[in-house]
Design an enzyme around this catalytic site. Structure first.
Site, PDB file in Angstrom:
ATOM      1  N   ASP A 124     -10.070   2.908   2.091  1.00  0.00           N
ATOM      2  CA  ASP A 124     -10.224   2.404   3.317  1.00  0.00           C
ATOM      3  C   ASP A 124     -10.922   3.278   4.220  1.00  0.00           C
ATOM      4  O   ASP A 124     -11.870   3.139   4.971  1.00  0.00           O
ATOM      5  CB  ASP A 124      -8.873   2.030   3.910  1.00  0.00           C
ATOM      6  N   LYS A 157       0.722  -1.086  -0.001  1.00  0.00           N
ATOM      7  CA  LYS A 157      -0.064   0.073  -0.049  1.00  0.00           C
ATOM      8  C   LYS A 157       0.837   1.300  -0.168  1.00  0.00           C
ATOM      9  O   LYS A 157       0.625   2.385  -0.582  1.00  0.00           O
ATOM     10  CB  LYS A 157      -0.999  -0.158   1.220  1.00  0.00           C
TER      11      LYS A 157
HETATM   12  P1  NAP Z   1      -0.351  -1.971  10.696  1.00  0.00           P
HETATM   13  O1  NAP Z   1      -0.113  -0.980   9.920  1.00  0.00           O
HETATM   14  O2  NAP Z   1       0.708  -3.100  10.665  1.00  0.00           O
HETATM   15  O3  NAP Z   1      -0.836  -1.448  11.992  1.00  0.00           O
HETATM   16  C1  NAP Z   1      -0.825  -2.290  13.175  1.00  0.00           C
HETATM   17  C2  NAP Z   1      -1.340  -1.511  14.338  1.00  0.00           C
HETATM   18  O4  NAP Z   1      -1.591  -2.551  15.463  1.00  0.00           O
HETATM   19  C3  NAP Z   1      -0.236  -0.735  15.013  1.00  0.00           C
HETATM   20  O5  NAP Z   1      -1.021   0.413  15.726  1.00  0.00           O
HETATM   21  C4  NAP Z   1       0.311  -1.736  16.217  1.00  0.00           C
HETATM   22  O6  NAP Z   1       0.658  -0.811  17.042  1.00  0.00           O
HETATM   23  C5  NAP Z   1      -0.843  -2.324  16.588  1.00  0.00           C
HETATM   24  N1  NAP Z   1      -0.428  -3.705  17.165  1.00  0.00           N
HETATM   25  C6  NAP Z   1      -0.105  -4.963  16.582  1.00  0.00           C
HETATM   26  N2  NAP Z   1       0.251  -5.832  17.421  1.00  0.00           N
HETATM   27  C7  NAP Z   1       0.128  -5.435  18.493  1.00  0.00           C
HETATM   28  C8  NAP Z   1       0.374  -5.796  19.792  1.00  0.00           C
HETATM   29  N3  NAP Z   1       0.588  -7.135  20.438  1.00  0.00           N
HETATM   30  N4  NAP Z   1      -0.120  -5.092  20.921  1.00  0.00           N
HETATM   31  C9  NAP Z   1      -0.762  -3.788  20.811  1.00  0.00           C
HETATM   32  N5  NAP Z   1      -0.559  -3.136  19.607  1.00  0.00           N
HETATM   33  C10 NAP Z   1      -0.309  -3.941  18.529  1.00  0.00           C
HETATM   34  O7  NAP Z   1      -1.909  -2.894  10.020  1.00  0.00           O
HETATM   35  P2  NAP Z   1      -3.215  -2.202   9.385  1.00  0.00           P
HETATM   36  O8  NAP Z   1      -2.758  -2.283   8.055  1.00  0.00           O
HETATM   37  O9  NAP Z   1      -3.408  -0.703   9.977  1.00  0.00           O
HETATM   38  O10 NAP Z   1      -4.124  -3.211   9.878  1.00  0.00           O
HETATM   39  C11 NAP Z   1      -4.663  -3.567  11.196  1.00  0.00           C
HETATM   40  C12 NAP Z   1      -5.971  -4.173  11.144  1.00  0.00           C
HETATM   41  O11 NAP Z   1      -6.989  -3.876  10.621  1.00  0.00           O
HETATM   42  C13 NAP Z   1      -5.729  -5.806  10.770  1.00  0.00           C
HETATM   43  O12 NAP Z   1      -6.440  -6.643  11.534  1.00  0.00           O
HETATM   44  C14 NAP Z   1      -6.262  -5.649   9.355  1.00  0.00           C
HETATM   45  O13 NAP Z   1      -6.881  -7.115   9.046  1.00  0.00           O
HETATM   46  C15 NAP Z   1      -7.294  -4.884   9.497  1.00  0.00           C
HETATM   47  N6  NAP Z   1      -8.010  -4.067   8.663  1.00  0.00           N
HETATM   48  C16 NAP Z   1      -9.532  -4.153   8.340  1.00  0.00           C
HETATM   49  C17 NAP Z   1      -9.876  -3.755   7.072  1.00  0.00           C
HETATM   50  C18 NAP Z   1     -11.466  -3.770   6.655  1.00  0.00           C
HETATM   51  O14 NAP Z   1     -11.607  -3.419   5.642  1.00  0.00           O
HETATM   52  N7  NAP Z   1     -12.239  -4.167   7.713  1.00  0.00           N
HETATM   53  C19 NAP Z   1      -9.033  -2.735   5.967  1.00  0.00           C
HETATM   54  C20 NAP Z   1      -7.633  -2.707   6.627  1.00  0.00           C
HETATM   55  C21 NAP Z   1      -7.306  -3.280   7.815  1.00  0.00           C
HETATM   56  P3  NAP Z   1       2.531  -0.288  16.951  1.00  0.00           P
HETATM   57  O15 NAP Z   1       2.372   0.904  16.296  1.00  0.00           O
HETATM   58  O16 NAP Z   1       2.910  -0.337  18.425  1.00  0.00           O
HETATM   59  O17 NAP Z   1       3.343  -1.451  16.285  1.00  0.00           O
END
Ligand code: NAP
Length: 280
Positions: free
Chosen positions: A102, A66
């Site tokens: 998104d 992305k």
């Molecule tokens: P990302 O950029 O990797 O961000 C991950 C986030 O989760 C960061 O804030 C990270 O905190 C936090 N995190 C991960 N592991 C953690 C832990 N063990 N303890 C505390 N915080 C933790 O991922 P993303 O692309 O934003 O996606 C995040 C979620 O949204 C995923 O589950 C994805 O499937 C979902 N999503 C859904 C849709 C939909 O259409 N419904 C669309 C996009 C994404 P740090 O900054 O501290 O690392």
């Protein structure tokens, strides 16, 4: 000739997008086909050139491309540029133009179910990753003024707030501070991967004292009801999972490619059927 669309990602086999978009093409009588393309990071630049050469009309972009795709596009829409991520690419006059649906998809889904006016509400966003940035900037761009961000790494949330190009009162907290102030938020939006299958027993913050009539939203849709949503429901909160966000981000992309806004209820049903056997 059939118009070709698709999604690029690594991995990609799990994607629900092909079945969702192909069903929308069929329902609207659009002669299109949507294919999942497994593209490794090292092949991204070649893939983008190749897709133009073979006449692909548009495509979605998912993890891990992305952000990396941005310098490979001819133009990027201002909101996607601010978010720093593109999830939808459209061929416009032989140029690849990048958008981010998104955040718009999320806010559309939220507005559909939120029983009030969002603009005056105090919103807590948990997380500061790509999805959080899309949601935070879109909410700010639509006039939501008070948004608190809580993240495991608060420095990342600070950068996100400092770079927000829209007028917003953005406060940054640790996850513990968010727990302690929970009773002050009207809307809580969970955007981290915590609680997603197979780690379904995890919860990002403890829900001790939710405001009465709070709205708790989790953008995860596998499982359809995360532990956080179960706890919120027990306390009488309104809850929403991430399925509608997924469907709306897809519908907005579909509209950009074809000019038609598809039937989101039908799309939701199709995705739900697909998820049926594998929500955990
Ligand atoms: P990302 O950029 O990797 O961000 C991950 C986030 O989760 C960061 O804030 C990270 O905190 C936090 N995190 C991960 N592991 C953690 C832990 N063990 N303890 C505390 N915080 C933790 O991922 P993303 O692309 O934003 O996606 C995040 C979620 O949204 C995923 O589950 C994805 O499937 C979902 N999503 C859904 C849709 C939909 O259409 N419904 C669309 C996009 C994404 P740090 O900054 O501290 O690392």
């Amino acid at each position: 000739m059939k118009k070709l669309f698709g999604v690029i990602g690594d991995p990609i086999a799990h994607s629900m997008s092909p079945v969702m978009h192909n069903s929308a093409f069929a329902a609207l009588g659009v002669d299109g086909y949507y294919h999942p393309f497994h593209i490794k990071p090292d092949d991204l630049a070649d893939a983008i050139k190749g897709m133009k050469a073979i006449g692909v009309e548009g495509f979605n972009v998912t993890i891990p491309h992305k952000t990396a795709i941005i310098p490979l596009l001819d133009k990027v829409d201002p909101l996607a540029k601010a978010i720093g991520a593109v999830n939808t690419v459209v061929r416009e006059n032989h140029q690849w133009v990048g958008y981010n649906t998104d955040g718009l998809g999320y806010v559309r889904a939220l507005r559909e179910e939120y029983p009030g006016t969002l603009e005056d509400q105090h919103v807590l966003v948990i997380g500061a990753g790509g999805a959080a940035r899309a949601i935070f900037y879109t909410l700010a761009s639509e006039g939501v003024k008070r948004i608190t961000i809580a993240n495991r790494t608060p420095e990342k949330a600070k950068v996100m707030v400092e770079n927000c190009p829209y007028l917003v009162e953005g406060t940054v907290l640790s996850l513990t501070e968010a727990e302690e102030t929970l009773g002050t938020y009207d809307v809580i939006i969970q955007t981290t991967s915590i609680g997603m299958a197979p780690q379904t027993e995890e919860i990002p913050i403890a829900l001790h004292s939710l405001k009465s009539m709070a709205f708790v939203s989790d953008i995860i849709y596998n499982p359809l009801e995360t532990k956080l949503l179960k706890e919120a429901k027990k306390q009488g909160a309104y809850t929403q999972n991430g399925l509608k966000m997924f469907v709306y981000q897809g519908a907005l992309a579909f509209e950009k490619w074809t000019g038609f806004f598809p039937d989101v209820q039908k799309m939701e049903k199709i995705v739900l059927q697909q998820l049926g056997g594998k929500t955990c």
